[in-house]
Design a protein around this motif. Structure first.
Motif, PDB file in Angstrom:
ATOM      1  N   ALA A 115      99.146  12.660  95.002  1.00 29.32           N
ATOM      2  CA  ALA A 115      99.368  13.145  93.758  1.00 29.32           C
ATOM      3  C   ALA A 115      99.613  14.951  93.832  1.00 29.32           C
ATOM      4  CB  ALA A 115      98.233  12.977  92.626  1.00 29.32           C
ATOM      5  N   ILE A 116      99.545  15.151  95.293  1.00 33.49           N
ATOM      6  CA  ILE A 116      99.656  16.652  95.128  1.00 33.49           C
ATOM      7  C   ILE A 116     100.982  16.913  95.485  1.00 33.49           C
ATOM      8  CG2 ILE A 116      99.116  18.439  96.646  1.00 33.49           C
ATOM      9  CD1 ILE A 116      96.053  17.177  96.794  1.00 33.49           C
ATOM     10  N   LYS A 117     101.702  17.781  94.453  1.00 25.91           N
ATOM     11  CA  LYS A 117     103.076  18.005  94.622  1.00 25.91           C
ATOM     12  C   LYS A 117     103.455  19.289  95.149  1.00 25.91           C
ATOM     13  CE  LYS A 117     104.051  14.159  92.903  1.00 25.91           C
ATOM     14  NZ  LYS A 117     104.294  13.112  94.231  1.00 25.91           N
ATOM     15  N   ASP A 118     102.308  20.361  95.021  1.00 24.01           N
ATOM     16  CA  ASP A 118     102.566  21.764  95.670  1.00 24.01           C
ATOM     17  C   ASP A 118     101.448  22.328  95.981  1.00 24.01           C
ATOM     18  OD1 ASP A 118     104.396  23.526  96.598  1.00 24.01           O
ATOM     19  OD2 ASP A 118     104.371  24.623  94.674  1.00 24.01           O
TER      20      ASP A 118
END
Lengths: 81, 81
Positions: A32-35
């Motif tokens: 879920a971690i995009k950046d």
């Protein structure tokens, strides 16, 4: 008075440390971690200073010592009067 | 959703980096500065996550990856819904 200063790369500057953290988190399954952007935080105890003193000193020391104004930006706030 | 995580040494742990910054500021004449503690800040973009997701993921990744729970503590907050 306690002041918190956040120093981070400008948005246009690449952040390889943050990228490495993001990759590590993906490897662990956190998709879920995009950046991730990583920066520095300074908590400074300004004894006997007024708000006006802080408004003079903090931008000065941020530009001179804490951040590199060419590639970094800073924000600050008073966290304890 | 954007989350900000602040990681800093526990109060009982010495912070030589912060001490060095304090000494540099004293040398430059900023005598009002009584203490400096330096830490890390992470800004993480959690695409499509709910508040409940963040409440599960953020403490997990902070303990596993972002902070060393033996000597560091962390706080976090949602900065963009």
């Amino acid at each position: 008075m306690k002041v918190r200063i956040l120093v981070s790369f400008k948005d246009s500057v690449l952040d390889p440390q943050g990228q490495t953290v993001k990759n590590a988190l993906h490897t662990l399954g956190y998709r879920a971690i995009k950046d991730v952007r990583q920066g520095k935080v300074f908590e400074i105890d300004l004894a006997g200073a007024t708000k006006a003193d802080a408004e003079k000193i903090i931008p000065e020391i941020s530009d001179k010592v804490l951040a590199n104004p060419i590639i970094e930006k800073f924000t600050w706030q008073i966290i304890e009067a």
